[in-house]
Design a protein around this motif. Structure first.
Motif, PDB file in Angstrom:
ATOM      1  N   SER A  21       0.859  -1.194   0.000  1.00 50.84           N
ATOM      2  CA  SER A  21       0.000   0.000   0.000  1.00 50.84           C
ATOM      3  C   SER A  21       0.893   1.240   0.000  1.00 50.84           C
ATOM      4  CB  SER A  21      -0.864   0.025   1.259  1.00 50.84           C
ATOM      5  OG  SER A  21      -0.012   0.136   2.397  1.00 50.84           O
ATOM      6  N   ALA A  22       0.262   2.387  -0.162  1.00 51.69           N
ATOM      7  CA  ALA A  22       1.002   3.642  -0.023  1.00 51.69           C
ATOM      8  C   ALA A  22       1.349   3.900   1.439  1.00 51.69           C
ATOM      9  CB  ALA A  22       0.189   4.797  -0.591  1.00 51.69           C
ATOM     10  N   TRP A  48       4.912   5.188   3.007  1.00 50.48           N
ATOM     11  CA  TRP A  48       5.199   6.237   3.989  1.00 50.48           C
ATOM     12  C   TRP A  48       6.253   5.727   4.975  1.00 50.48           C
ATOM     13  CZ3 TRP A  48      -0.618   7.377   5.416  1.00 50.48           C
ATOM     14  CH2 TRP A  48      -1.133   8.366   4.564  1.00 50.48           C
ATOM     15  N   PHE A  96      -3.694  13.467   5.113  1.00 47.04           N
ATOM     16  CA  PHE A  96      -2.738  12.504   4.551  1.00 47.04           C
ATOM     17  C   PHE A  96      -1.297  12.972   4.772  1.00 47.04           C
ATOM     18  CE2 PHE A  96      -6.743  11.359   2.707  1.00 47.04           C
ATOM     19  CZ  PHE A  96      -6.714   9.974   2.719  1.00 47.04           C
ATOM     20  N   THR A 119       3.138  16.022  -0.179  1.00 50.62           N
ATOM     21  CA  THR A 119       1.936  15.321  -0.642  1.00 50.62           C
ATOM     22  C   THR A 119       1.406  16.129  -1.822  1.00 50.62           C
ATOM     23  OG1 THR A 119       1.556  14.484   1.574  1.00 50.62           O
ATOM     24  CG2 THR A 119      -0.334  14.445   0.055  1.00 50.62           C
ATOM     25  N   THR A 169      -5.541  14.586  -0.521  1.00 50.66           N
ATOM     26  CA  THR A 169      -6.832  13.975  -0.839  1.00 50.66           C
ATOM     27  C   THR A 169      -7.946  14.399   0.117  1.00 50.66           C
ATOM     28  OG1 THR A 169      -5.418  12.099  -1.373  1.00 50.66           O
ATOM     29  CG2 THR A 169      -7.768  11.721  -1.534  1.00 50.66           C
ATOM     30  N   VAL A 178      -0.425   9.834  -4.533  1.00 42.35           N
ATOM     31  CA  VAL A 178      -1.387   8.725  -4.518  1.00 42.35           C
ATOM     32  C   VAL A 178      -2.678   9.090  -5.249  1.00 42.35           C
ATOM     33  CG1 VAL A 178      -2.804   7.241  -3.053  1.00 42.35           C
ATOM     34  CG2 VAL A 178      -0.444   7.717  -2.401  1.00 42.35           C
ATOM     35  N   LYS A 238      -6.812   4.319  -6.498  1.00 45.58           N
ATOM     36  CA  LYS A 238      -7.279   5.690  -6.711  1.00 45.58           C
ATOM     37  C   LYS A 238      -7.341   5.935  -8.217  1.00 45.58           C
ATOM     38  CE  LYS A 238      -6.948   7.079  -2.097  1.00 45.58           C
ATOM     39  NZ  LYS A 238      -5.995   7.309  -1.025  1.00 45.58           N
TER      40      LYS A 238
HETATM   41  C1  LIG Z   1      -5.155   7.113  -0.044  1.00 46.28           C
HETATM   42  C2  LIG Z   1      -3.915   7.842   0.223  1.00 46.28           C
HETATM   43  C3  LIG Z   1      -2.834   7.255   0.895  1.00 46.28           C
HETATM   44  C4  LIG Z   1      -2.902   5.869   1.495  1.00 46.28           C
HETATM   45  O1  LIG Z   1      -3.103   4.905   0.519  1.00 46.28           O
HETATM   46  P1  LIG Z   1      -3.289   3.349   0.982  1.00 46.28           P
HETATM   47  O2  LIG Z   1      -3.321   2.630  -0.310  1.00 46.28           O
HETATM   48  O3  LIG Z   1      -4.583   3.311   1.740  1.00 46.28           O
HETATM   49  O4  LIG Z   1      -2.161   3.002   1.839  1.00 46.28           O
HETATM   50  C5  LIG Z   1      -1.676   7.984   1.044  1.00 46.28           C
HETATM   51  N1  LIG Z   1      -1.576   9.237   0.572  1.00 46.28           N
HETATM   52  C6  LIG Z   1      -2.598   9.847  -0.067  1.00 46.28           C
HETATM   53  C7  LIG Z   1      -2.408  11.232  -0.576  1.00 46.28           C
HETATM   54  C8  LIG Z   1      -3.795   9.170  -0.275  1.00 46.28           C
HETATM   55  O5  LIG Z   1      -4.788   9.773  -0.914  1.00 46.28           O
END
Ligand SMILES: *Cc1c(COP(=O)(O)O)cnc(C)c1O
Length: 360
Positions: free
Chosen positions: A68-69, A73, A93, A135, A139, A167, A189
């Motif tokens: 995952s994102a 992090w 975020f 970022t 979001t 993301v 996304k």
């Molecule tokens: C959704 C999101 C994340 C986290 O993504 P996951 O796939 O849920 O880990 C991180 N950064 C931003 C800007 C996001 O919109």
């Protein structure tokens, strides 16, 4: 009634080709493929090749996969920060990224502005800065960094690694990868895919830094440290048994996007954002949450709806539109609209016409 369109930023509307790709994955036995087989390597190779073409990533960038994102992090702080990280924070975020750095016992500097606002760029030059977390598209509030700002960021932090969470904007932004050191996203996304895969693109400076930290016996993690991820990536493999279906689908959809061309995707994204912001700017009741035009995200558009939030939401749902709720404390005051490649021009025109008909 026609199928519902999902405007939640994530998981968002599936890209329309995804169901067929899932069927072909089942037909081609991809779901039970060994991750040490030649066929698996071909799948990884294709996903990375199509993605590099789509994002116009330079040759010196490596692409690695995580769960995952959120994982990225954590990995980015572990692997790229010895002591200090600087975080630009303007919403939930970006704040979470900074919190993770704190949890990992780094010295964290916050450059923070109110929700709904973008950043003034630094005046000074900070050659000692080690790591800067940006970022690109917040979001939670629909605020985005103008790409021109990255020139100034690079000159203010000439020696730092600049890591960009994109993301909820990629593949839209046309980043100058020479000005940054890495970028990441997760697939549920703007790629219109099912969740469960993070994608991290890093340059050689990131690999060198992870190597340095490892030599200094700083904990950079185990199976998913950047060096191990890279060592497997060069063989088109992954350290662990990964989300093979996710990697396969990413390759297929990136190929679909390339066929459509990134130029067309960008133009359509801009068109759809323009008609929605225009409507919100003129609407008698609703308005765009982000005031400054240059900070308005093209890919996550936030409408301030205040006391009519629930009634707009219901009105939209009656017309086949599922908006995203406002984020966190703004849940009852705002609606968010993802503007991703999965959202067609016709769907956006329908959204705009429907909002236009809403009279409170
Ligand atoms: C959704 C999101 C994340 C986290 O993504 P996951 O796939 O849920 O880990 C991180 N950064 C931003 C800007 C996001 O919109």
């Amino acid at each position: 009634m026609a199928a519902l369109t999902n405007y939640t930023p994530g998981p968002s509307q599936l890209y329309f080709t995804v169901p067929d790709h899932i069927k072909s994955a089942i037909k081609n036995n991809i779901l039970s493929l060994s991750h040490r087989s030649k066929s698996f390597e071909t799948i990884v190779e294709k996903a990375v090749r199509e993605l590099k073409q789509l994002l116009q990533l330079p040759e010196n960038y490596t692409v690695v996969f995580t769960s995952s994102a959120t994982e990225i992090w954590e990995r980015s702080i572990e692997n790229l920060v010895e002591e200090k990280s600087i975080h630009y924070v303007n919403g939930s975020f970006s704040a979470r990224y900074a919190e993770i750095a704190t949890q990992l016992h780094k010295q964290v500097s916050l450059i923070q502005v109110e929700e709904g606002k973008g950043f003034e760029l630094p005046e000074g030059i900070y050659p000692e800065a080690e790591f800067v977390a940006i970022t690109h598209n917040e979001t939670s509030t629909g605020v985005s960094w103008p790409l021109e700002d990255f020139h100034k960021l690079r000159s203010s932090y000439p020696n730092a690694l600049i890591m960009v969470d994109a993301v909820s904007s990629l593949p839209y932004p046309d980043f100058d990868f020479g000005l940054i050191d890495g970028v990441f996203f997760s697939v549920q996304k703007a790629f219109g895919l099912p969740p469960g895969l993070g994608v991290w693109c890093v340059n050689q400076k990131c690999l060198a830094k992870a190597n340095d930290l490892q030599k200094k016996k700083i904990n950079i993690g185990t199976y998913h440290n950047l060096l191990t991820l890279h060592a497997f990536a060069v063989k088109n493999q992954t350290p662990e048994t990964p989300n093979t279906l996710g990697i396969y689908l990413l390759g297929q959809v990136a190929e679909d996007f390339n066929r459509r061309t990134i130029h067309t995707i960008r133009k359509e994204t801009e068109y759809k954002a323009a008609i929605l912001y225009q409507l919100l700017d003129q609407h008698p009741i609703l308005k765009p949450f982000v005031e400054k035009k240059e900070h308005r995200s093209k890919t996550v558009i936030v409408a301030q709806c205040s006391e009519v939030t629930q009634s707009v939401n219901q009105f939209l749902q009656q017309h086949g539109i599922v908006p995203g709720d406002g984020y966190g404390k703004n849940k009852t005051q705002q609606l968010r609209f993802a503007n991703f490649p999965a959202h067609s021009k016709e769907q956006f025109e329908w959204l705009v016409d429907t909002l236009d008909k809403f009279k409170g």
